[in-house]
Scaffold this motif. Structure first.
Motif, PDB file in Angstrom:
ATOM      1  N   ALA A  80       0.809  -1.220   0.000  1.00  0.00           N
ATOM      2  CA  ALA A  80       0.000   0.000   0.000  1.00  0.00           C
ATOM      3  C   ALA A  80       0.840   1.267   0.000  1.00  0.00           C
ATOM      4  CB  ALA A  80      -0.922   0.000   1.225  1.00  0.00           C
ATOM      5  N   ILE A  81       1.994   1.251   0.677  1.00  0.00           N
ATOM      6  CA  ILE A  81       2.752   2.489   0.861  1.00  0.00           C
ATOM      7  C   ILE A  81       3.240   3.077  -0.455  1.00  0.00           C
ATOM      8  CG2 ILE A  81       4.925   1.252   1.275  1.00  0.00           C
ATOM      9  CD1 ILE A  81       3.787   4.598   2.854  1.00  0.00           C
ATOM     10  N   VAL A  82       3.696   2.228  -1.360  1.00  0.00           N
ATOM     11  CA  VAL A  82       4.188   2.740  -2.645  1.00  0.00           C
ATOM     12  C   VAL A  82       3.031   3.350  -3.426  1.00  0.00           C
ATOM     13  CG1 VAL A  82       5.485   2.209  -4.735  1.00  0.00           C
ATOM     14  CG2 VAL A  82       5.927   0.915  -2.650  1.00  0.00           C
ATOM     15  N   LEU A  83       1.887   2.705  -3.363  1.00  0.00           N
ATOM     16  CA  LEU A  83       0.701   3.239  -4.037  1.00  0.00           C
ATOM     17  C   LEU A  83       0.308   4.598  -3.474  1.00  0.00           C
ATOM     18  CD1 LEU A  83      -1.642   0.134  -4.410  1.00  0.00           C
ATOM     19  CD2 LEU A  83      -0.691   1.510  -6.263  1.00  0.00           C
ATOM     20  N   LEU A  84       0.305   4.721  -2.165  1.00  0.00           N
ATOM     21  CA  LEU A  84      -0.097   5.983  -1.535  1.00  0.00           C
ATOM     22  C   LEU A  84       0.862   7.111  -1.901  1.00  0.00           C
ATOM     23  CD1 LEU A  84      -1.128   4.618   1.974  1.00  0.00           C
ATOM     24  CD2 LEU A  84      -2.654   5.471   0.177  1.00  0.00           C
ATOM     25  N   ILE A  85       2.149   6.799  -1.958  1.00  0.00           N
ATOM     26  CA  ILE A  85       3.131   7.815  -2.369  1.00  0.00           C
ATOM     27  C   ILE A  85       2.897   8.206  -3.820  1.00  0.00           C
ATOM     28  CG2 ILE A  85       5.584   8.255  -2.793  1.00  0.00           C
ATOM     29  CD1 ILE A  85       6.176   6.362  -0.421  1.00  0.00           C
ATOM     30  N   ALA A  86       2.676   7.213  -4.680  1.00  0.00           N
ATOM     31  CA  ALA A  86       2.435   7.491  -6.098  1.00  0.00           C
ATOM     32  C   ALA A  86       1.153   8.297  -6.292  1.00  0.00           C
ATOM     33  CB  ALA A  86       2.355   6.172  -6.872  1.00  0.00           C
ATOM     34  N   MET A  87       0.125   7.977  -5.523  1.00  0.00           N
ATOM     35  CA  MET A  87      -1.132   8.732  -5.608  1.00  0.00           C
ATOM     36  C   MET A  87      -0.931  10.182  -5.191  1.00  0.00           C
ATOM     37  SD  MET A  87      -3.795   5.860  -4.128  1.00  0.00           S
ATOM     38  CE  MET A  87      -5.297   6.819  -4.317  1.00  0.00           C
ATOM     39  N   ALA A  88      -0.117  10.398  -4.163  1.00  0.00           N
ATOM     40  CA  ALA A  88       0.172  11.764  -3.708  1.00  0.00           C
ATOM     41  C   ALA A  88       0.926  12.552  -4.760  1.00  0.00           C
ATOM     42  CB  ALA A  88       0.979  11.717  -2.413  1.00  0.00           C
ATOM     43  N   MET A  89       1.599  11.834  -5.659  1.00  0.00           N
ATOM     44  CA  MET A  89       2.345  12.488  -6.729  1.00  0.00           C
ATOM     45  C   MET A  89       1.590  12.447  -8.052  1.00  0.00           C
ATOM     46  SD  MET A  89       6.228  11.230  -5.777  1.00  0.00           S
ATOM     47  CE  MET A  89       6.982  12.336  -6.968  1.00  0.00           C
ATOM     48  N   ASP A  90       0.270  12.189  -7.953  1.00  0.00           N
ATOM     49  CA  ASP A  90      -0.637  12.244  -9.111  1.00  0.00           C
ATOM     50  C   ASP A  90      -0.271  11.243 -10.212  1.00  0.00           C
ATOM     51  OD1 ASP A  90      -2.291  14.278  -8.058  1.00  0.00           O
ATOM     52  OD2 ASP A  90      -0.841  15.809  -8.686  1.00  0.00           O
ATOM     53  N   ALA A  91       0.124  10.060  -9.825  1.00  0.00           N
ATOM     54  CA  ALA A  91       0.394   9.015 -10.818  1.00  0.00           C
ATOM     55  C   ALA A  91      -0.912   8.609 -11.496  1.00  0.00           C
ATOM     56  CB  ALA A  91       1.035   7.804 -10.144  1.00  0.00           C
ATOM     57  N   SER A  92      -0.835   8.187 -12.727  1.00  0.00           N
ATOM     58  CA  SER A  92      -2.023   7.773 -13.466  1.00  0.00           C
ATOM     59  C   SER A  92      -2.569   6.460 -12.924  1.00  0.00           C
ATOM     60  CB  SER A  92      -1.690   7.611 -14.949  1.00  0.00           C
ATOM     61  OG  SER A  92      -0.810   6.506 -15.128  1.00  0.00           O
ATOM     62  N   ALA A  93      -3.817   6.146 -13.273  1.00  0.00           N
ATOM     63  CA  ALA A  93      -4.442   4.900 -12.821  1.00  0.00           C
ATOM     64  C   ALA A  93      -3.678   3.689 -13.338  1.00  0.00           C
ATOM     65  CB  ALA A  93      -5.901   4.854 -13.284  1.00  0.00           C
ATOM     66  N   SER A  94      -3.216   3.745 -14.580  1.00  0.00           N
ATOM     67  CA  SER A  94      -2.467   2.610 -15.141  1.00  0.00           C
ATOM     68  C   SER A  94      -1.154   2.404 -14.403  1.00  0.00           C
ATOM     69  CB  SER A  94      -2.219   2.827 -16.637  1.00  0.00           C
ATOM     70  OG  SER A  94      -1.493   4.020 -16.867  1.00  0.00           O
ATOM     71  N   THR A  95      -0.509   3.499 -14.014  1.00  0.00           N
ATOM     72  CA  THR A  95       0.730   3.391 -13.239  1.00  0.00           C
ATOM     73  C   THR A  95       0.452   2.780 -11.874  1.00  0.00           C
ATOM     74  OG1 THR A  95       1.767   5.289 -14.333  1.00  0.00           O
ATOM     75  CG2 THR A  95       2.609   4.696 -12.161  1.00  0.00           C
ATOM     76  N   LEU A  96      -0.635   3.189 -11.245  1.00  0.00           N
ATOM     77  CA  LEU A  96      -0.991   2.665  -9.927  1.00  0.00           C
ATOM     78  C   LEU A  96      -1.234   1.158  -9.979  1.00  0.00           C
ATOM     79  CD1 LEU A  96      -3.395   5.480  -8.623  1.00  0.00           C
ATOM     80  CD2 LEU A  96      -0.996   5.094  -8.004  1.00  0.00           C
ATOM     81  N   TRP A  97      -1.942   0.717 -11.013  1.00  0.00           N
ATOM     82  CA  TRP A  97      -2.223  -0.716 -11.112  1.00  0.00           C
ATOM     83  C   TRP A  97      -0.969  -1.519 -11.453  1.00  0.00           C
ATOM     84  CZ3 TRP A  97      -5.813  -3.638  -9.202  1.00  0.00           C
ATOM     85  CH2 TRP A  97      -7.028  -3.052  -8.821  1.00  0.00           C
ATOM     86  N   ALA A  98      -0.064  -0.927 -12.226  1.00  0.00           N
ATOM     87  CA  ALA A  98       1.214  -1.594 -12.498  1.00  0.00           C
ATOM     88  C   ALA A  98       2.017  -1.724 -11.204  1.00  0.00           C
ATOM     89  CB  ALA A  98       2.001  -0.810 -13.535  1.00  0.00           C
ATOM     90  N   ILE A  99       1.990  -0.693 -10.379  1.00  0.00           N
ATOM     91  CA  ILE A  99       2.651  -0.740  -9.071  1.00  0.00           C
ATOM     92  C   ILE A  99       2.056  -1.855  -8.220  1.00  0.00           C
ATOM     93  CG2 ILE A  99       2.869   0.495  -6.861  1.00  0.00           C
ATOM     94  CD1 ILE A  99       3.166   3.086  -8.540  1.00  0.00           C
ATOM     95  N   ALA A 100       0.729  -1.972  -8.239  1.00  0.00           N
ATOM     96  CA  ALA A 100       0.053  -3.004  -7.456  1.00  0.00           C
ATOM     97  C   ALA A 100       0.493  -4.401  -7.893  1.00  0.00           C
ATOM     98  CB  ALA A 100      -1.460  -2.847  -7.597  1.00  0.00           C
TER      99      ALA A 100
END
Length: 207
Positions: free
Chosen positions: A77-97
């Motif tokens: 979860a932590i990497v996702l939350l950091i990426a979300m705070a930096m306005d990462a795209s939805a596709s980037t978030l799911w790739a991170i997941a």
């Protein structure tokens, strides 16, 4: 070499490396002095931590098992939350997941061995599709109490997440449910030995 400083690439590497941290192995080794890679199911997950540590220190086993679940979920979860705070795209978030779960299941620190991805999957799903995940978590808890079989209750809970996401049309904002299916497939695949034991009636209960 510029690609190494690409926003997405850095997050992908961070996600995989964070996912690769074998918290269960570390906690059991540091606080109980046991190597869970050499005992029980040899998995680095919370269930094996509980099973192995209980043999020598029952009072500590449950605490370490709970800590393993929390940390394994948090590292996804932590990497996702950091990426979300930096306005990462939805596709980037799911790739991170996906990479977080892959890291846990095929850890670079364990010669590409690892756990079964349930807690890390829970962490990333909780961030990205919270309502279906809460439904799945409730199912996991109920089935766990009734069946006392960790692998089966985990798989039923995961199935509940996927079905709830589809029924509730809990969009992934990437035009496809494929990332969710990939994560589910990885977790199912890592549970193949458990599924075989379940079919044979040989899967151990958590007492």
């Amino acid at each position: 070499m510029d690609f190494l400083f690409n926003f997405n690439i850095l997050f992908y590497l961070f996600a995989y490396l964070a996912g690769s941290i074998p918290f269960g192995l570390l906690l059991a080794n540091i606080f109980a002095g046991v190597n869970i890679k050499e005992s029980g199911s040899r998995s680095i997950g919370a269930t094996n931590v509980l099973r192995v540590v209980k043999e020598t220190n029952p009072s500590l086993a449950k605490k370490l098992s709970i800590a393993t679940v929390i940390l394994d979920a948090f590292k996804g979860a932590i990497v996702l939350l950091i990426a979300m705070a930096m306005d990462a795209s939805a596709s980037t978030l799911w790739a991170i997941a996906v990479l977080s779960v892959l890291g846990h299941c095929y850890s670079v620190f364990l010669s590409l061995e690892g756990g079964k991805g349930v807690a890390t999957g829970l962490g990333v799903f909780l961030v990205l599709i919270p309502i279906p995940t809460l439904i799945g978590a409730i199912l996991w808890f109920v089935f766990g109490k009734i069946l006392k079989i960790s692998s089966l209750s985990s798989l039923l809970g995961l199935t509940g997440v996927v079905i709830a996401a589809i029924i509730l049309n809990n969009g992934l904002d990437v035009g496809s449910n494929a990332p969710m299916y990939i994560i589910a497939f990885i977790i199912y695949y890592k549970h193949l030995p458990n599924i075989i034991r379940l079919i044979k009636g040989e899967e151990k209960r958590v007492i």
